[in-house]
Design a protein around this motif. Structure first.
Motif, PDB file in Angstrom:
ATOM      1  N   ILE A 189       0.771  -1.239  -0.002  1.00 24.76           N
ATOM      2  CA  ILE A 189      -0.062  -0.070   0.070  1.00 24.76           C
ATOM      3  C   ILE A 189       1.030   1.243   0.158  1.00 24.76           C
ATOM      4  CG2 ILE A 189      -1.916   1.156   1.144  1.00 24.76           C
ATOM      5  CD1 ILE A 189      -2.603  -1.469   2.471  1.00 24.76           C
ATOM      6  N   LEU A 190       0.871   1.867  -1.138  1.00 24.46           N
ATOM      7  CA  LEU A 190       1.805   2.969  -1.340  1.00 24.46           C
ATOM      8  C   LEU A 190       1.333   4.429  -1.571  1.00 24.46           C
ATOM      9  CD1 LEU A 190       4.109   0.766  -3.947  1.00 24.46           C
ATOM     10  CD2 LEU A 190       4.251   0.976  -1.179  1.00 24.46           C
ATOM     11  N   GLY A 191       2.080   5.038  -0.781  1.00 21.57           N
ATOM     12  CA  GLY A 191       1.459   6.822  -1.035  1.00 21.57           C
ATOM     13  C   GLY A 191       0.694   7.083   0.032  1.00 21.57           C
ATOM     14  N   ASN A 192       0.479   8.598   0.039  1.00 20.61           N
ATOM     15  CA  ASN A 192      -0.598   9.181   0.798  1.00 20.61           C
ATOM     16  C   ASN A 192      -2.020   8.731   0.454  1.00 20.61           C
ATOM     17  OD1 ASN A 192      -1.727  10.820   2.448  1.00 20.61           O
ATOM     18  ND2 ASN A 192      -1.149  12.715   1.574  1.00 20.61           N
ATOM     19  N   ILE A 193      -2.429   7.717   0.625  1.00 16.29           N
ATOM     20  CA  ILE A 193      -3.829   7.264   0.289  1.00 16.29           C
ATOM     21  C   ILE A 193      -4.246   6.789   1.494  1.00 16.29           C
ATOM     22  CG2 ILE A 193      -2.944   6.543  -2.139  1.00 16.29           C
ATOM     23  CD1 ILE A 193      -3.139   3.873  -1.364  1.00 16.29           C
ATOM     24  N   LYS A 194      -5.660   6.749   1.426  1.00 16.78           N
ATOM     25  CA  LYS A 194      -6.568   6.132   2.612  1.00 16.78           C
ATOM     26  C   LYS A 194      -7.174   4.651   2.306  1.00 16.78           C
ATOM     27  CE  LYS A 194      -7.593  10.727   4.233  1.00 16.78           C
ATOM     28  NZ  LYS A 194      -6.646  11.454   3.768  1.00 16.78           N
ATOM     29  N   ILE A 195      -7.320   3.952   3.218  1.00 17.62           N
ATOM     30  CA  ILE A 195      -7.929   2.592   2.944  1.00 17.62           C
ATOM     31  C   ILE A 195      -8.972   2.844   4.108  1.00 17.62           C
ATOM     32  CG2 ILE A 195      -7.667   0.071   3.461  1.00 17.62           C
ATOM     33  CD1 ILE A 195      -5.908   1.475   1.243  1.00 17.62           C
ATOM     34  N   GLY A 196     -10.199   2.561   3.758  1.00 14.22           N
ATOM     35  CA  GLY A 196     -11.410   2.859   4.383  1.00 14.22           C
ATOM     36  C   GLY A 196     -11.581   1.770   5.539  1.00 14.22           C
TER      37      GLY A 196
END
Length: 171
Positions: free
Chosen positions: A130-137
């Motif tokens: 899981i890469l980068g400035n992302i959001k996993i709900g």
């Protein structure tokens, strides 16, 4: 002390191989998180060398690399943690499960917040990236070996390279 009791309960709940609560003190997940609590304290006090020393010691001892700047919620369960990498600006919610070989990392393109934010109740399968400035709900599931480069909505299951939603569920 609260952390220790919580970890005993978390490991008891999630690992049928646990035969005695005393075994918890040998679990790499427990040790890595205990080291992280201490190294994170020094990191927040801007004692970066001590913080990094402790996190490097934990990595060598457990095979789990947690940057002292990462923010970790309650009851994180890292099962068979060898090869888990959690980057500096990662935020992990409560009741998250991570299997071995998972990377919560950056892409090398961002500055500032550059690692993922993982909401409560997420399960991350073996080898997922899981890469980068992302959001996993909240309550999402990330399939084994998935490569996640975009936000994942709540209650979704994603798989593949790059990861795509295959199922939406309610818990």
């Amino acid at each position: 002390m609260h952390f220790i009791l919580e970890q005993i309960q978390t490991i008891k709940k999630n690992d049928p191989a646990l035969h005695s609560i005393w075994e918890v003190f040998l679990y790499p997940s427990f040790l890595a998180q205990l080291y992280h609590k201490i190294s994170s304290f020094f990191y927040r006090k801007k004692c970066f060398l001590i913080a990094r020393f402790l996190s490097e010691k934990a990595k060598r001892k457990t095979g789990i690399e947690i940057h002292p700047g990462a923010v970790i919620g309650k009851r994180l369960f890292i099962d068979h943690g060898m090869g888990v990498v959690i980057g500096e600006t990662t935020v992990i919610g409560n009741d998250v499960t991570i299997f071995h070989g998972v990377t919560l990392g950056g892409t090398g393109k961002e500055k500032g917040k550059r690692h993922p934010t993982i909401a409560d109740g997420v399960v991350i399968g073996t080898g997922a990236k899981i890469l980068g400035n992302i959001k996993i709900g909240k309550n999402s599931k990330i399939g084994a070996n998935a490569v996640v480069l975009q936000d994942v909505e709540e209650n979704q299951t994603v798989v593949g390279i790059p990861a795509k939603a295959v199922y939406s569920h309610k818990n």
